[in-house]
Design an enzyme around this catalytic site. Structure first.
Site, short mmCIF file in Angstrom:
data_model
loop_
_atom_site.label_atom_id
_atom_site.label_comp_id
_atom_site.label_asym_id
_atom_site.label_seq_id
_atom_site.Cartn_x
_atom_site.Cartn_y
_atom_site.Cartn_z
N ARG A 125 -22.94 14.72 66.81
CA ARG A 125 -22.88 12.99 65.93
C ARG A 125 -24.75 12.85 64.89
O ARG A 125 -25.44 13.06 64.94
CB ARG A 125 -23.85 12.11 67.67
N ASP A 176 -43.39 -13.74 50.82
CA ASP A 176 -42.29 -13.14 49.41
C ASP A 176 -42.77 -12.77 48.48
O ASP A 176 -41.62 -11.68 47.62
CB ASP A 176 -41.86 -14.89 49.33
N ARG A 228 -33.58 8.61 79.77
CA ARG A 228 -33.34 7.56 78.84
C ARG A 228 -31.99 6.50 79.84
O ARG A 228 -32.28 5.90 80.54
CB ARG A 228 -33.19 7.40 77.32
N HIS A 237 -28.23 13.70 75.12
CA HIS A 237 -29.07 13.35 73.99
C HIS A 237 -30.50 14.30 74.30
O HIS A 237 -31.41 14.23 75.19
CB HIS A 237 -29.29 11.98 73.88
N LYS A 283 -25.02 3.16 63.69
CA LYS A 283 -25.96 1.67 64.05
C LYS A 283 -27.06 1.39 63.59
O LYS A 283 -27.40 1.58 61.95
CB LYS A 283 -26.33 2.35 65.44
N CYS A 321 -47.60 -10.61 50.50
CA CYS A 321 -47.67 -11.69 50.96
C CYS A 321 -46.58 -12.17 51.27
O CYS A 321 -45.15 -10.63 51.71
CB CYS A 321 -47.61 -13.14 50.18
N TYR A 341 -53.56 -13.67 49.69
CA TYR A 341 -54.32 -14.10 50.38
C TYR A 341 -56.08 -13.01 50.81
O TYR A 341 -55.78 -12.04 50.70
CB TYR A 341 -53.27 -13.85 51.36
C1 LIG Z 1 -28.99 7.55 67.50
C2 LIG Z 1 -28.53 8.99 67.72
C3 LIG Z 1 -27.74 9.19 67.57
C4 LIG Z 1 -28.53 10.02 65.94
O1 LIG Z 1 -29.14 10.57 65.85
P1 LIG Z 1 -30.00 11.42 64.31
O2 LIG Z 1 -31.04 11.87 64.94
O3 LIG Z 1 -30.09 9.76 63.59
O4 LIG Z 1 -28.89 11.94 64.22
C5 LIG Z 1 -26.93 10.40 68.23
N1 LIG Z 1 -27.47 9.75 69.72
C6 LIG Z 1 -27.53 9.52 69.85
C7 LIG Z 1 -27.96 9.55 72.09
C8 LIG Z 1 -28.65 8.61 69.61
O5 LIG Z 1 -28.50 7.12 69.78
#
Ligand SMILES: *Cc1c(COP(=O)(O)O)cnc(C)c1O
Length: 386
Positions: free
Chosen positions: A220, A314, A137, A167, A41, A312, A266
């Site tokens: 994941r 850039d 979530r 998660h 992602k 700055c 600046y």
């Molecule tokens: C981003 C995400 C992950 C990856 O988590 P890491 O801590 O980067 O390994 C896994 N599962 C879900 C649902 C996420 O949103």
């Protein structure tokens, strides 16, 4: 003009060999009965989505995961045909597109699934059921909701339940109490499902690296695929060394002597205490090198040098030990000689987590992809159509 070149003297290098090595180490750690889902992602955490996805797939990842539909379509547009799980909410009206593109969506409430069915027009939707075991979530929170979603899937032959997941909120913390509470909740909520026939996954990098009891049959893998520890406190618990893939570089484009008493940038916040050499670099906060990093260090010829004055949009300036040539390489993240500036160091300067740093380096910075030290590809989004 195509996006495989750039003129500006600022670029990020993405070491695909490091990503490959991190994946192979993780696969060895979790064993061959557990699938690795590569989380790409946010443009692969700022590294480059298709390049990381292809590296992960050839290193043995079984599936990719992205946050939302447009990210998945971007991968399909770049020729990636592998299974992709969309972790976030997809608008119900968009599920036909997901079905047509063979994308796996996340069903996170029965309201959502009911709303989505009519938009399928009979097409087959692959989905993973999401359990909210304590992250707060998205996801189902009760066993009744799980049973209801199972009933719904069984009553529509074009709804294919391919997985279930949750998660963790605290897998990267030393205290495991909340983690254990979530794990128990997840196990309880999924006990009615055909767990041998579907993908069951709960672990992000942190849980996958630490907790063998939360692996189920897939993991994941996000932040640690990029060679970063999920947290500072987890660094001493890592089961294998990680190799950071992302480095950031620029060059001196202008070098001059300034006199004692002259000020820089600046607000004129920096004033030379003696005559000194000053270099200008073409990188600034519009590249994600945030103003809060004013006064931080960069590497030149293997030595740390302090930046001078405010960053700055850039450009930014650095004090030099002597009159260095225009074109001298400057490393903002990465190694020169024996010195290294890590992503973790930059994160700590910004009072944030390492995840934020490569994500924050904007698409204005071209990405150069390396494998075994050789340039494989360059992606400059300014000059590219993808
Ligand atoms: C981003 C995400 C992950 C990856 O988590 P890491 O801590 O980067 O390994 C896994 N599962 C879900 C649902 C996420 O949103």
């Amino acid at each position: 003009m195509i996006g495989n070149s750039f003129y500006r003297d600022t670029w990020a290098e993405i070491d695909l060999s490091a990503i490959e090595e991190n994946i192979l180490s993780m696969k060895h750690h979790i064993g061959s009965s557990v699938d690795l889902i590569a989380v790409v992602k946010a443009n692969a955490y700022g590294h480059g989505d298709a390049q990381v996805a292809n590296t992960a797939l050839s290193a043995g990842a079984a599936m990719l995961a992205v946050a939302f539909l447009d990210e998945a379509l971007a991968l399909r547009n770049q020729g990636i045909t592998a299974p992709i799980l969309i972790l976030g909410a997809v608008p119900p009206e968009a599920v036909k597109t997901c079905a047509d593109q063979k994308l796996t969506v996340t069903a996170y409430s029965n309201e959502w699934l009911n709303a989505a069915v009519p938009y399928l027009e009979g097409a087959t939707l692959l989905f993973h059921m999401k359990i909210d075991s304590g992250m707060g979530r998205i996801g189902l929170k009760t066993e009744n909701e799980v049973l209801e979603m199972t009933r719904l899937a069984n009553s529509h032959e074009n709804l294919h339940l391919k997985g279930v997941y949750t998660h963790f909120a605290t897998a990267d913390e030393l205290d495991t109490a909340y983690f254990q509470k979530q794990l128990t909740c997840f196990k309880t909520l999924i006990r009615s499902l055909p767990l041998d026939d579907i993908l069951v996954h709960s672990s992000n990098s942190a849980a996958g690296l630490r907790h063998k009891d939360s692996l189920f049959n897939a993991v994941r893998f996000g932040i640690s695929m990029y060679g970063l520890s999920p947290s500072e406190e987890m660094k001493s618990l890592l089961p294998f060394p990680l190799r950071q893939a992302f480095t950031l570089h620029t060059k001196l484009v202008h070098v001059k002597k300034i006199a004692k008493g002259e000020s820089v940038s600046y607000g004129a916040t920096y004033t030379a205490k003696q005559d000194e050499w000053l270099g200008t670099m073409p990188i600034g906060y519009a590249d994600g090198w945030l103003r809060k990093l004013s006064g931080s260090e960069v590497l030149i010829d293997g030595i740390r040098q302090k930046t001078a004055g405010r960053i700055c949009m850039d450009q930014m300036m650095v004090t030099l030990p002597e009159a260095l040539p225009v074109g001298t390489k400057v490393t903002l993240i990465g190694t020169q000689g024996d010195e290294m500036i890590t992503i973790d160091e930059i994160a700590s300067r910004l009072d944030t987590i390492n995840y934020e740093i490569p994500c924050t380096i904007t698409s204005r910075v071209p990405r150069m992809f390396l494998k075994n030290g050789s340039i494989m590809e360059i992606r400059n989004s300014l000059l590219s159509d993808v």
